[in-house]
Motif scaffolding. Structure first.
Motif, mmCIF file in Angstrom:
data_model
loop_
_atom_site.group_PDB
_atom_site.id
_atom_site.type_symbol
_atom_site.label_atom_id
_atom_site.label_comp_id
_atom_site.label_asym_id
_atom_site.label_seq_id
_atom_site.Cartn_x
_atom_site.Cartn_y
_atom_site.Cartn_z
ATOM 1 N N VAL A 221 0.837 -1.203 0.000
ATOM 2 C CA VAL A 221 0.000 0.000 0.000
ATOM 3 C C VAL A 221 0.868 1.248 0.000
ATOM 4 N N PHE A 222 1.891 1.251 0.843
ATOM 5 C CA PHE A 222 2.773 2.416 0.911
ATOM 6 C C PHE A 222 3.486 2.620 -0.421
ATOM 7 N N ALA A 223 3.979 1.552 -1.012
ATOM 8 C CA ALA A 223 4.679 1.657 -2.289
ATOM 9 C C ALA A 223 3.763 2.203 -3.370
ATOM 10 N N SER A 224 2.519 1.720 -3.388
ATOM 11 C CA SER A 224 1.566 2.190 -4.396
ATOM 12 C C SER A 224 1.229 3.668 -4.209
ATOM 13 N N LEU A 225 1.001 4.070 -2.964
ATOM 14 C CA LEU A 225 0.628 5.454 -2.691
ATOM 15 C C LEU A 225 1.744 6.425 -3.044
ATOM 16 N N THR A 226 2.978 6.013 -2.894
ATOM 17 C CA THR A 226 4.114 6.921 -3.082
ATOM 18 C C THR A 226 4.770 6.772 -4.454
ATOM 19 N N SER A 227 4.248 5.892 -5.291
ATOM 20 C CA SER A 227 4.864 5.677 -6.607
ATOM 21 C C SER A 227 4.816 6.946 -7.446
ATOM 22 N N ARG A 228 3.812 7.793 -7.282
ATOM 23 C CA ARG A 228 3.689 9.026 -8.048
ATOM 24 C C ARG A 228 4.901 9.939 -7.863
ATOM 25 N N PHE A 229 5.503 9.883 -6.674
ATOM 26 C CA PHE A 229 6.638 10.767 -6.401
ATOM 27 C C PHE A 229 7.908 10.271 -7.109
ATOM 28 N N ARG A 230 7.982 8.970 -7.339
ATOM 29 C CA ARG A 230 9.097 8.450 -8.132
ATOM 30 C C ARG A 230 8.931 8.826 -9.596
ATOM 31 N N ARG A 231 7.689 8.817 -10.078
ATOM 32 C CA ARG A 231 7.428 9.176 -11.479
ATOM 33 C C ARG A 231 7.722 10.659 -11.725
ATOM 34 N N ASP A 232 7.567 11.473 -10.683
ATOM 35 C CA ASP A 232 7.744 12.917 -10.845
ATOM 36 C C ASP A 232 9.207 13.344 -10.951
ATOM 37 N N LEU A 233 10.114 12.427 -10.654
ATOM 38 C CA LEU A 233 11.535 12.789 -10.705
ATOM 39 C C LEU A 233 12.017 13.036 -12.139
#
Length: 233
Positions: A221-233
């Motif tokens: 769940v944590f990985a899914s919720l925060t994946s957007r921040f990895r894409r934004d790099l």
């Protein structure tokens, strides 16, 4: 209060915000030697104080997010010998006289019980998150929230939820909606490294301050919720 793991308890409370009831959760950890660590203090009462005192001696009061200090002074008054640890923005809101700022590089005085990481480059929150080793719990304030669906909520509270809070992102399991606005994160690579460090902890539940505790597939769940921040790099 209820126990949610080895040496860890939660207390459920709520507050009114813009006409709707917002759930709050305080977390209490019993450290080695019976010392108590209190995270995100809620309103205190004689009955709650009695329950707390039955667990041990309150040694640390922790307000780890700029927006969670409403009852901090009340707890300091009741437990004047407790050490106070706060996020960087709280001393501007609460007239504290003796406190420690939670920040990167600070000595971990809870070594063996808790690990922690401070959110970098997000001055809106300045949040620090914690990992309780004995219960494998990730403890957060606003970083992750988990609002149960309640289609039957009526009146002003229902209207505010449907037309104000849900459209701006306070819905279901989510990260704090302001984090989705690019301008709130001043250093995206540093924020990404912070999330990666949290993801490396071996937690099996996320104790949130708002909403239901996340107990199923917490790391995914944590990985899914925060994946957007990895894409934004």
């Amino acid at each position: 209060m209820r126990q949610v793991g080895d040496d860890i308890w939660v207390h459920e409370d709520s507050m009114k915000m813009l006409g709707t009831k917002l759930g709050l959760r305080m977390t209490i950890v019993r450290l080695e030697g019976g010392r108590l660590w209190v995270h995100s203090p809620t309103a205190i009462s004689p009955s709650l104080q009695q329950e707390i005192n039955a667990l041990g001696s309150v040694r640390y009061l922790v307000a780890a997010n700029n927006h969670h200090s409403r009852w901090l002074q009340d707890w300091i008054d009741v437990y004047p010998d407790a050490e106070v640890y706060v996020s960087a923005g709280i001393p501007r809101k609460v007239p504290l006289s003796n406190y420690h700022i939670l920040q990167r590089g600070m000595e971990n005085v809870w070594q063996g019980d808790l690990e922690w990481q401070t959110m970098p480059a997000v001055p809106m929150f300045n949040e620090t998150v914690f990992f309780h080793l004995r219960s494998s719990s990730l403890i957060v304030t606003d970083l992750v929230q988990n609002y149960p669906e309640n289609p039957n909520k009526a009146g002003l509270a229902g209207a505010m939820t449907k037309y104000v809070f849900e459209p701006i992102g306070f819905k279901g399991c989510c990260v704090a909606p302001p984090l989705k606005m690019g301008f709130t994160i001043k250093d995206k690579p540093a924020f990404h490294r912070f999330l990666q460090s949290v993801q490396e902890w071996s937690f099996d539940k996320i104790i949130v301050t708002h909403g239901d505790i996340i107990e199923d597939d917490a790391k995914d769940v944590f990985a899914s919720l925060t994946s957007r921040f990895r894409r934004d790099l």
